[in-house]
Structures are given as structure tokens and as C-alpha cells.
Scaffold this active site. Structure first.
Site, PDB file in Angstrom:
ATOM      1  N   VAL A 197       1.237  -4.766 -11.240  1.00  0.00           N
ATOM      2  CA  VAL A 197       2.548  -4.380 -11.333  1.00  0.00           C
ATOM      3  C   VAL A 197       2.953  -4.646 -12.868  1.00  0.00           C
ATOM      4  CG1 VAL A 197       5.018  -4.249 -10.585  1.00  0.00           C
ATOM      5  CG2 VAL A 197       2.942  -4.602  -8.951  1.00  0.00           C
ATOM      6  N   GLY A 198       2.653  -5.946 -13.363  1.00  0.00           N
ATOM      7  CA  GLY A 198       3.151  -6.208 -14.538  1.00  0.00           C
ATOM      8  C   GLY A 198       2.812  -5.689 -15.667  1.00  0.00           C
ATOM      9  N   TYR A 232       2.687 -15.363   4.165  1.00  0.00           N
ATOM     10  CA  TYR A 232       3.151 -14.423   2.830  1.00  0.00           C
ATOM     11  C   TYR A 232       4.615 -13.746   3.312  1.00  0.00           C
ATOM     12  CZ  TYR A 232       3.030 -10.355  -0.466  1.00  0.00           C
ATOM     13  OH  TYR A 232       3.337  -9.370  -1.398  1.00  0.00           O
ATOM     14  N   PRO A 283       8.220  -2.574  -2.248  1.00  0.00           N
ATOM     15  CA  PRO A 283       7.421  -1.601  -2.575  1.00  0.00           C
ATOM     16  C   PRO A 283       6.647  -1.429  -1.364  1.00  0.00           C
ATOM     17  CG  PRO A 283       7.063  -3.390  -4.292  1.00  0.00           C
ATOM     18  CD  PRO A 283       8.121  -3.863  -3.164  1.00  0.00           C
ATOM     19  N   ASP A 291      -8.128  -4.583  11.765  1.00  0.00           N
ATOM     20  CA  ASP A 291      -7.467  -3.327  11.369  1.00  0.00           C
ATOM     21  C   ASP A 291      -6.000  -3.756  10.873  1.00  0.00           C
ATOM     22  OD1 ASP A 291      -8.774  -0.982  11.786  1.00  0.00           O
ATOM     23  OD2 ASP A 291      -7.796  -0.612  13.641  1.00  0.00           O
TER      24      ASP A 291
HETATM   25  P1  NAP Z   1      -1.461  -9.730  -9.244  1.00  0.00           P
HETATM   26  O1  NAP Z   1      -2.060  -8.392  -9.682  1.00  0.00           O
HETATM   27  O2  NAP Z   1      -2.138 -10.332  -8.241  1.00  0.00           O
HETATM   28  O3  NAP Z   1      -0.683 -10.441 -10.172  1.00  0.00           O
HETATM   29  C1  NAP Z   1      -0.054 -11.422  -9.854  1.00  0.00           C
HETATM   30  C2  NAP Z   1       0.818 -12.118 -11.010  1.00  0.00           C
HETATM   31  O4  NAP Z   1       1.123 -13.346 -10.657  1.00  0.00           O
HETATM   32  C3  NAP Z   1      -0.355 -12.500 -12.113  1.00  0.00           C
HETATM   33  O5  NAP Z   1       0.235 -12.126 -13.315  1.00  0.00           O
HETATM   34  C4  NAP Z   1      -0.532 -14.140 -11.993  1.00  0.00           C
HETATM   35  O6  NAP Z   1      -0.924 -14.795 -13.430  1.00  0.00           O
HETATM   36  C5  NAP Z   1       0.861 -14.404 -11.454  1.00  0.00           C
HETATM   37  N1  NAP Z   1       0.810 -15.887 -10.890  1.00  0.00           N
HETATM   38  C6  NAP Z   1       0.276 -16.015  -9.744  1.00  0.00           C
HETATM   39  N2  NAP Z   1       0.351 -17.370  -9.476  1.00  0.00           N
HETATM   40  C7  NAP Z   1       1.129 -17.928 -10.566  1.00  0.00           C
HETATM   41  C8  NAP Z   1       1.537 -19.154 -10.743  1.00  0.00           C
HETATM   42  N3  NAP Z   1       1.530 -20.256  -9.838  1.00  0.00           N
HETATM   43  N4  NAP Z   1       2.225 -19.257 -11.912  1.00  0.00           N
HETATM   44  C9  NAP Z   1       2.525 -18.386 -12.679  1.00  0.00           C
HETATM   45  N5  NAP Z   1       2.204 -16.996 -12.490  1.00  0.00           N
HETATM   46  C10 NAP Z   1       1.278 -16.790 -11.317  1.00  0.00           C
HETATM   47  O7  NAP Z   1      -0.175  -9.107  -8.004  1.00  0.00           O
HETATM   48  P2  NAP Z   1       0.604  -7.781  -8.111  1.00  0.00           P
HETATM   49  O8  NAP Z   1      -0.147  -6.789  -7.148  1.00  0.00           O
HETATM   50  O9  NAP Z   1       1.087  -7.243  -9.476  1.00  0.00           O
HETATM   51  O10 NAP Z   1       2.106  -8.229  -7.223  1.00  0.00           O
HETATM   52  C11 NAP Z   1       3.354  -8.398  -8.104  1.00  0.00           C
HETATM   53  C12 NAP Z   1       4.339  -8.602  -7.039  1.00  0.00           C
HETATM   54  O11 NAP Z   1       4.450  -7.307  -6.051  1.00  0.00           O
HETATM   55  C13 NAP Z   1       4.310  -9.720  -6.275  1.00  0.00           C
HETATM   56  O12 NAP Z   1       5.402 -10.426  -6.068  1.00  0.00           O
HETATM   57  C14 NAP Z   1       3.509  -8.995  -4.803  1.00  0.00           C
HETATM   58  O13 NAP Z   1       4.129  -9.874  -3.822  1.00  0.00           O
HETATM   59  C15 NAP Z   1       4.326  -7.716  -4.849  1.00  0.00           C
HETATM   60  N6  NAP Z   1       3.680  -6.567  -3.972  1.00  0.00           N
HETATM   61  C16 NAP Z   1       2.497  -6.237  -4.337  1.00  0.00           C
HETATM   62  C17 NAP Z   1       2.142  -5.288  -3.553  1.00  0.00           C
HETATM   63  C18 NAP Z   1       0.370  -4.955  -3.583  1.00  0.00           C
HETATM   64  O14 NAP Z   1      -0.048  -4.076  -2.979  1.00  0.00           O
HETATM   65  N7  NAP Z   1      -0.334  -5.446  -4.633  1.00  0.00           N
HETATM   66  C19 NAP Z   1       2.787  -4.742  -2.641  1.00  0.00           C
HETATM   67  C20 NAP Z   1       4.040  -5.066  -2.235  1.00  0.00           C
HETATM   68  C21 NAP Z   1       4.702  -6.026  -3.120  1.00  0.00           C
HETATM   69  P3  NAP Z   1      -2.432 -14.616 -13.493  1.00  0.00           P
HETATM   70  O15 NAP Z   1      -2.810 -13.279 -14.115  1.00  0.00           O
HETATM   71  O16 NAP Z   1      -2.544 -15.686 -14.805  1.00  0.00           O
HETATM   72  O17 NAP Z   1      -3.272 -15.071 -12.593  1.00  0.00           O
HETATM   73  P1  GDP Z   2      -2.042  -4.734   4.542  1.00  0.00           P
HETATM   74  O1  GDP Z   2      -1.871  -3.070   4.064  1.00  0.00           O
HETATM   75  O2  GDP Z   2      -1.389  -5.521   4.059  1.00  0.00           O
HETATM   76  O3  GDP Z   2      -2.794  -4.681   5.947  1.00  0.00           O
HETATM   77  O4  GDP Z   2      -3.511  -4.921   3.562  1.00  0.00           O
HETATM   78  P2  GDP Z   2      -4.701  -4.118   2.853  1.00  0.00           P
HETATM   79  O5  GDP Z   2      -4.479  -3.361   1.723  1.00  0.00           O
HETATM   80  O6  GDP Z   2      -5.776  -5.255   2.811  1.00  0.00           O
HETATM   81  O7  GDP Z   2      -5.102  -3.131   3.953  1.00  0.00           O
HETATM   82  C1  GDP Z   2      -5.908  -3.292   4.962  1.00  0.00           C
HETATM   83  C2  GDP Z   2      -6.166  -2.135   5.846  1.00  0.00           C
HETATM   84  O8  GDP Z   2      -7.227  -1.537   5.299  1.00  0.00           O
HETATM   85  C3  GDP Z   2      -6.761  -2.552   7.334  1.00  0.00           C
HETATM   86  O9  GDP Z   2      -6.432  -1.755   8.085  1.00  0.00           O
HETATM   87  C4  GDP Z   2      -8.258  -2.694   7.226  1.00  0.00           C
HETATM   88  O10 GDP Z   2      -9.241  -2.536   8.344  1.00  0.00           O
HETATM   89  C5  GDP Z   2      -8.424  -1.560   6.189  1.00  0.00           C
HETATM   90  N1  GDP Z   2      -9.763  -1.691   5.073  1.00  0.00           N
HETATM   91  C6  GDP Z   2     -10.858  -0.884   5.121  1.00  0.00           C
HETATM   92  N2  GDP Z   2     -11.541  -1.146   4.120  1.00  0.00           N
HETATM   93  C7  GDP Z   2     -10.984  -2.292   3.560  1.00  0.00           C
HETATM   94  C8  GDP Z   2     -11.605  -3.338   2.585  1.00  0.00           C
HETATM   95  O11 GDP Z   2     -12.390  -3.068   1.781  1.00  0.00           O
HETATM   96  N3  GDP Z   2     -10.549  -4.119   2.122  1.00  0.00           N
HETATM   97  C9  GDP Z   2      -9.359  -4.601   2.548  1.00  0.00           C
HETATM   98  N4  GDP Z   2      -8.544  -5.413   2.205  1.00  0.00           N
HETATM   99  N5  GDP Z   2      -9.080  -3.442   3.842  1.00  0.00           N
HETATM  100  C10 GDP Z   2      -9.766  -2.628   4.054  1.00  0.00           C
END
Ligand code: NAP
Ligand code: GDP
Length: 340
Positions: A37-38, A162, A189, A296
Site C-alpha cells: 500500500v505504501g 491480527y 480496506p 478455505d
Molecule cells: P506489507 O506490504 O507487508 O508492508 C508492511 C510494511 O510495514 C512494510 O513497509 C514494512 O517495512 C513495515 N513494517 C512491518 N513491521 C514493521 C516494524 N516492526 N517497524 C517498522 N515498519 C514495519 O503490507 P501492506 O499489504 O502494504 O499493508 C499495509 C496496511 O494495510 C497494513 O496495516 C495492513 O494491515 C493493511 N491491510 C492490508 C491488506 C492486504 O490485503 N494486503 C488488506 C487490508 C488491510 P519493511 O518493508 O522494511 O519490512
Molecule cells: P484472507 O482473505 O484473509 O482469508 O486471506 P488470503 O488472501 O490468504 O485468502 C485466503 C483464501 O484464498 C482462502 O480461501 C484460501 O483457501 C484461498 N487460496 C487459494 N490459493 C491460495 C494461495 O496460494 N495462497 C493463499 N494465501 N490463499 C489461497
């Protein structure tokens, strides 16, 4: 430009900003600036005109400070003295990493969030926008889920560490408003994907996992292994769309209560649909196998974007297949440097 003008200004927000005595341009600190996201917010700020004249944007990674440490966090905030914070830093992972490490997700995220919100308060940050997730919602619930339902019952057992840690951001924000009048808020999100995602197959989310697996299976001429039944439903949001909405929230959204940032209920897709989109984008031709011995997770977490639509009726989301294609192309072109 098809998207809402994210640089528009809400006079009330600006007025409060000035009344706080912080006249001048915003200095925005983005924690987690090196993540999925960043990096998307950085692109919108630097390449789509999201940054206004005089504004300073600072994108942080864990190399700048370990936000699990209160001392390091305080020192970082004293150094930069931001006026605004977008708080993204978190321990993040897909279903299978969550199932393995619930304790780590709970502890790391509770520490990070408390440190960032407390340091923000201490240096007088005007606004913090933190990040919740639709996977923190109650497991047993009616649908669609909206912003008022976050605390209405236990989350799915697969990611309770989480989920509870994230829910506490909302508690912190409301208490901080009640006690100090701070307008710290959060967005919610749905599943995010895009360039710079974590493509690690064991630890990452479903889309980056499937893209990486399909990329490898194509090279080896093998079938793509999709985990679980393929039946669960998800709303996916492209990281660039989320980034544009984040800027709107930072500048315009004036509530302490969180807001869901999601495509509509009608755009929910099954994991099978998601796998099919990856197969199409990568022109993958070796077949798909569903491994039903794998979990799942939560069947669905269908979220309402009615509140968002009330504010931004005209915002246009990137079509799912276009966003999947862009993400696959990015992964193939950046395979050597991608997180995996
Ligand atoms: P990400 O790609 O895993 O990035 C995580 C970021 O947090 C990285 O910049 C990482 O730094 C930093 N970080 C982790 N631990 C840290 C620590 N101890 N001190 C300082 N920085 C730290 O995550 P993302 O997917 O962009 O997620 C961003 C936000 O959106 C999070 O709050 C997440 O919970 C939320 N979110 C994500 C999703 C999703 O599907 N990805 C969905 C809903 C909400 P480094 O790069 O240096 O490791
Ligand atoms: P969630 O949306 O928080 O449950 O997390 P995920 O993004 O990991 O999605 C999980 C869902 O995708 C579950 O229904 C899994 O069974 C399915 N899935 C299918 N293939 C994969 C895979 O390769 N990685 C992950 N993480 N999930 C998978």
C-alpha cells in the site's frame, strides 16, 4: 482522469489544521511506506499529482525504525515532527501465515499501533489515518457488514490475533478523541493486491500467491495448485485505487469512525474467479487443481461500501481484470526484485 480529484480541499479540515497553530504545509509521515500500500501511495503522490506544493512526504520502512520499540518510534517522530500520519506499518500475511502465527500477529501489531498512535499524540500530529481490514469483522454476522459492526462478535478463528490487534486501533482512536479531541481515524480496506505485494507463496495473500505459483508452474509445464475449494468469496481492491482513496481520506474525511474502502458487493468474486483471472492474464495453459486438504478460511466477509459511495458517488475502481493484468505484468517484469 477517471478518478475523483484527490487533491480537493475540505475547508473545515484545513481550518482545524490552522486553528491548531500548525500553519503551513503538511508534513506527512507514511509508516510502512515500503510495502504494497505504501508504494502505491508513493506512486500516486509522486506520479499522479497527489502532492501539493510545499507538502513534504516521508515514506518509511522498518530500516528507519522498528516501530515495535516505543523508544525508536518516539525518536523517529521527534526527528520528523509530522503534521499528518498515514499509518500502514504492520505484520501482514495471508490466511496460512495467520493460522501459524496468531500470537506474533497480535503482539507485533498491538505494539506497533500503540507506539505510533501515542507518538503521534505526543508530537501533536493533527490527523492519523490508520489501516484496519475487512478480515477483522465478526465471523458470525449478517451481510453486508458495515462500519458499525466491527466489534459485534469474535473474528474468524484463523486470524484472531491480527483481528483483535487491528480492532484495538478503533478503540484507541475513539478514546483519544474522547480524552484529547484528536481526530485520528482508520480506513477498512478489503483484500489488497498490486505491484510490490508480498509474493511469498507460504506467507502472502491469495492473489500474489496464485500469481507466483502460476508463474513457476508455467515455466515447469505443471498444473496450478489453488489451495482450498475455490468457493470462498472476496472483494479485492487494487492498491492504486486504495492509494487514491487514502489521499481523499487524509484530506477530506473528517470522522473518527472508520470508513470501508471497497468495491461494491456486486464485484465480489470467488477464489476460483480470481484464479481464472490470473490464468488468463499470464496466458497459463497447464490446468488448475484445487487442493481441498488446505483451509478455505472465512467463507466471506462481504462489506458494504455505501458510506464511501455517499461521499464519493463517482469514484471509478479499476476493473478487476485490468488490475490483475497490470499486477501480473509487474511481477513478470520485476521477478528478480519482487518480494518473494
Ligand atoms: P506489507 O506490504 O507487508 O508492508 C508492511 C510494511 O510495514 C512494510 O513497509 C514494512 O517495512 C513495515 N513494517 C512491518 N513491521 C514493521 C516494524 N516492526 N517497524 C517498522 N515498519 C514495519 O503490507 P501492506 O499489504 O502494504 O499493508 C499495509 C496496511 O494495510 C497494513 O496495516 C495492513 O494491515 C493493511 N491491510 C492490508 C491488506 C492486504 O490485503 N494486503 C488488506 C487490508 C488491510 P519493511 O518493508 O522494511 O519490512
Ligand atoms: P484472507 O482473505 O484473509 O482469508 O486471506 P488470503 O488472501 O490468504 O485468502 C485466503 C483464501 O484464498 C482462502 O480461501 C484460501 O483457501 C484461498 N487460496 C487459494 N490459493 C491460495 C494461495 O496460494 N495462497 C493463499 N494465501 N490463499 C489461497
Amino acid at each position: 482522469m477517471p478518478h475523483t480529484d484527490v487533491t480537493a480541499t475540505n475547508p473545515e479540515v484545513l481550518l482545524r489544521y490552522r486553528m491548531d497553530g500548525q500553519v503551513g504545509a503538511m508534513r506527512v509521515l507514511v509508516t510502512g511506506g515500503s510495502g504494497l500500500v505504501g508504494r502505491a501511495i508513493e506512486r500516486v503522490v509522486k506520479e499522479e499529482g497527489g502532492r501539493r506544493e510545499g507538502e513534504e512526504w516521508i515514506f518509511l520502512s522498518s530500516k528507519d525504525a522498528n516501530l515495535m520499540s516505543a523508544e525508536e518510534t518516539r525518536a523517529l517522530f521527534q526527528k520528523h515532527r509530522p503534521t499528518h500520519v498515514i499509518h500502514l506499518a504492520a505484520m501482514v500475511g495471508g490466511l496460512f501465515r495467520n493460522m501459524r502465527q496468531n500470537l506474533d500477529f497480535w503482539r507485533n501489531n498491538v505494539y506497533i499501533n500503540d507506539n505510533v498512535l501515542q507518538a503521534s499524540h505526543e508530537v501533536g500530529v493533527v490527523k492519523v489515518v490508520s489501516c484496519l481490514s475487512t478480515c477483522i469483522f465478526p465471523d458470525k454476522t449478517s451481510y453486508p457488514i458495515d462500519e458499525t459492526m466491527i466489534h459485534n462478535g469474535p473474528p474468524h478463528e484463523s486470524n484472531f490475533g491480527y483481528a483483535y490487534a487491528k480492532r484495538m486501533i478503533d478503540v484507541h482512536n475513539r478514546a483519544c478523541f474522547q480524552q484529547y479531541g484528536r481526530r485520528y481515524t482508520a480506513v477498512i480496506p478489503t483484500n489488497v493486491f498490486g505491484p510490490h505485494d508480498n509474493f511469498n507463496i507460504e506467507d502472502g495473500h491469495v492473489l500474489p500467491g496464485l500469481i507466483h505459483k502460476a508463474y513457476l508452474a508455467k515455466k515447469e509445464g505443471k498444473a496450478l495448485q489453488v489451495w482450498g475449494s475455490g468457493r470462498p468469496l472476496r472483494q479485492f481492491i487494487y492498491s492504486l485505487d486504495l492509494a487514491r482513496l487514502f489521499l481523499w481520506v487524509l484530506r477530506e474525511y473528517d470522522e473518527v469512525d472508520p470508513i470501508i474502502l471497497s468495491v461494491g458487493e456486486e464485484d465480489e468474486v470467488s477464489i476460483k474467479d480470481a484464479a481464472d483471472a490470473v490464468v488468463e492474464a499470464l496466458e497459463f495453459k497447464h490446468g488448475v487443481i484445487y487442493d481441498t486438504s488446505k483451509a478455505d478460511g472465512q467463507f466471506k466477509k462481504t462489506a458494504s461500501n455505501a458510506k464511501l459511495r455517499k461521499y464519493l458517488p463517482d469514484f471509478k475502481f479499476t476493473p478487476f481484470k485490468t488490475a490483475i493484468k497490470e499486477t501480473c505484468d509487474w511481477f513478470v517484469a520485476n521477478y528478480d526484485i519482487a518480494r518473494k
